[in-house]
Design a protein around this motif. Structure first.
Motif, PDB file in Angstrom:
ATOM      1  N   GLY A  60       0.816  -1.215   0.000  1.00 45.29           N
ATOM      2  CA  GLY A  60       0.000   0.000   0.000  1.00 45.29           C
ATOM      3  C   GLY A  60       0.844   1.257   0.000  1.00 45.29           C
ATOM      4  O   GLY A  60       0.401   2.315   0.464  1.00 45.29           O
ATOM      5  N   GLY A  61       2.066   1.152  -0.522  1.00 47.79           N
ATOM      6  CA  GLY A  61       2.959   2.316  -0.581  1.00 47.79           C
ATOM      7  C   GLY A  61       3.827   2.225  -1.806  1.00 47.79           C
ATOM      8  O   GLY A  61       3.318   2.193  -2.930  1.00 47.79           O
ATOM      9  N   CYS A  62       5.138   2.102  -1.603  1.00 50.90           N
ATOM     10  CA  CYS A  62       6.062   2.095  -2.740  1.00 50.90           C
ATOM     11  C   CYS A  62       6.124   0.732  -3.428  1.00 50.90           C
ATOM     12  O   CYS A  62       6.744   0.595  -4.472  1.00 50.90           O
ATOM     13  N   ALA A 106       7.764  -1.868  -2.698  1.00 53.45           N
ATOM     14  CA  ALA A 106       9.037  -2.583  -2.601  1.00 53.45           C
ATOM     15  C   ALA A 106       8.893  -3.785  -1.672  1.00 53.45           C
ATOM     16  O   ALA A 106       8.090  -3.779  -0.735  1.00 53.45           O
ATOM     17  N   PHE A 137       7.799   8.123  -6.254  1.00 54.67           N
ATOM     18  CA  PHE A 137       6.792   7.449  -5.429  1.00 54.67           C
ATOM     19  C   PHE A 137       7.260   6.065  -4.985  1.00 54.67           C
ATOM     20  O   PHE A 137       6.592   5.403  -4.195  1.00 54.67           O
ATOM     21  N   ALA A 138       8.418   5.623  -5.484  1.00 58.98           N
ATOM     22  CA  ALA A 138       8.984   4.315  -5.141  1.00 58.98           C
ATOM     23  C   ALA A 138      10.437   4.345  -5.600  1.00 58.98           C
ATOM     24  O   ALA A 138      10.818   5.213  -6.396  1.00 58.98           O
ATOM     25  N   SER A 161       3.424   7.783  -1.422  1.00 66.91           N
ATOM     26  CA  SER A 161       2.514   6.705  -1.821  1.00 66.91           C
ATOM     27  C   SER A 161       1.878   6.147  -0.564  1.00 66.91           C
ATOM     28  O   SER A 161       2.572   5.749   0.363  1.00 66.91           O
ATOM     29  N   THR A 162       0.551   6.128  -0.537  1.00 65.21           N
ATOM     30  CA  THR A 162      -0.116   5.570   0.630  1.00 65.21           C
ATOM     31  C   THR A 162      -1.509   5.115   0.211  1.00 65.21           C
ATOM     32  O   THR A 162      -1.806   5.017  -0.975  1.00 65.21           O
ATOM     33  N   MET A 163      -2.352   4.787   1.179  1.00 63.03           N
ATOM     34  CA  MET A 163      -3.677   4.299   0.820  1.00 63.03           C
ATOM     35  C   MET A 163      -4.710   4.710   1.858  1.00 63.03           C
ATOM     36  O   MET A 163      -4.395   4.924   3.026  1.00 63.03           O
ATOM     37  N   PHE A 199      -5.651   3.186  -3.302  1.00 60.84           N
ATOM     38  CA  PHE A 199      -4.250   3.579  -3.383  1.00 60.84           C
ATOM     39  C   PHE A 199      -4.167   5.028  -3.853  1.00 60.84           C
ATOM     40  O   PHE A 199      -4.911   5.446  -4.738  1.00 60.84           O
TER      41      PHE A 199
END
Ligand SMILES: [Zn+2]
Lengths: 98, 195
Positions: free
Chosen positions: A59-61, A63, B79-80, B149-151, B156
């Motif tokens: 729920g983020g990057c 990875a 974002f990653a 980046s989150t939810m 998302f």
């Protein structure tokens, strides 16, 4: 429970997906060593204490992370990117070459 | 050019809403950028990708996780690891990257029709967003230009801070109407204006 993603920082556990025991050693796909496959699928250390785990920050990057979590206290003592553990990207790209 | 339909169209009602007797403290709008791209670098190629983004957009990405920058018309943020969202008011940004981000550097994915961009601004923007996302919205922790980046439950979201009290939120187009309605409900108690 908070997990500190190396990219995103501390995030609630709801953002993460557990990907299993980080101690497993997957045999080569063509391996016919049944003991090795049996150990990969079934054998677990089940420690009461620090445990090596793989989590994804889904729920983020997104990875994949190598996490050490204490199974008694839920304390997270270390997090790191799982990428590079098996050098998988480099290996697959090398094999792609004719 | 064909007019692009917005998923928010049935629920986007311009004007003041909620508890606005003492003034509105939130402004909600849909920014409708023409281009929303996702760029990803192969391992070790991140610097070349960042240079390519600079060459095409004129935006110089700062180093560091979640770093970003905006000039109003164009925005970019990480974002990653090795991945960036690039946004342009104008359509047609993806072809501009074709000769810059080669297959040796990474990939370009055009999400212009797959994401909806919602802007929340005003003195209570941090406060309303804190009801949705368990991340630190304070300016020192989330500087202008930076991305996260989150939810929110299963929705998302990529969030870029584009001003001291302004955030642009990118959500999946299919979730956008539901998310917009939730944002409106959350903004009711401080009074909000839809533009
Ligand atoms: Zn992360």
């Amino acid at each position: 429970m908070l997990i500190t993603c190396p990219y995103c920082g501390p995030r609630d556990v709801i953002e993460f997906t557990y990907q299993g025991d980080g101690n497993r050693q997957r045999p080569q796909p063509a391996s016919q060593n049944l003991d090795a496959w049996n150990a990969y699928v079934y054998d677990r250390l089940n420690p009461a204490g620090d445990h090596n785990e793989i989590w994804q920050h889904s729920g983020g990057c997104r990875a994949h992370l190598r996490v050490v979590r204490n199974t008694l206290t839920h304390e997270i003592s270390s997090t790191a990117f799982a990428r590079g553990d098996h050098n998988s990207v480099a290996r697959h790209r090398a094999e792609d070459k004719p | 050019m064909v007019e692009r339909q917005s998923p928010l169209e049935p629920v986007l009602h311009p004007g003041s809403h909620g508890n606005f007797e003492h003034g509105v403290e939130i402004i909600l709008s849909e920014t409708r950028p023409g281009s929303i791209l996702q760029l990803a670098a192969w391992p070790g190629e991140e610097k070349k990708l960042m240079a390519g983004i600079h060459a095409v957009t004129g935006l110089a990405l700062p180093d560091g996780a979640g770093g970003g920058v905006t000039n109003g018309a164009r925005s970019v943020f990480g974002f990653a690891p090795g991945k960036f969202t690039v946004v342009d008011e104008a359509e047609g940004l993806a072809p501009a990257f074709a000769s810059v981000v080669t297959s040796a550097i990474g990939t370009v994915t055009d999400l212009s029709h797959g994401r909806t961009a919602i802007r929340i601004a005003g003195p209570k923007a941090e406060w309303v967003l804190a009801k949705f996302f368990a991340i630190d919205f304070a300016l020192p922790a989330f500087p202008i230009g930076a991305g996260r980046s989150t939810m929110h439950h299963d929705i998302f979201a990529q969030i870029q801070r584009t001003g001291a009290d302004q955030f642009d939120i990118y959500v999946f187009r299919s979730f956008a109407r539901s998310f917009w309605k939730a944002l409106c409900h959350a903004s009711e108690e401080v009074g909000y204006e839809v533009q």
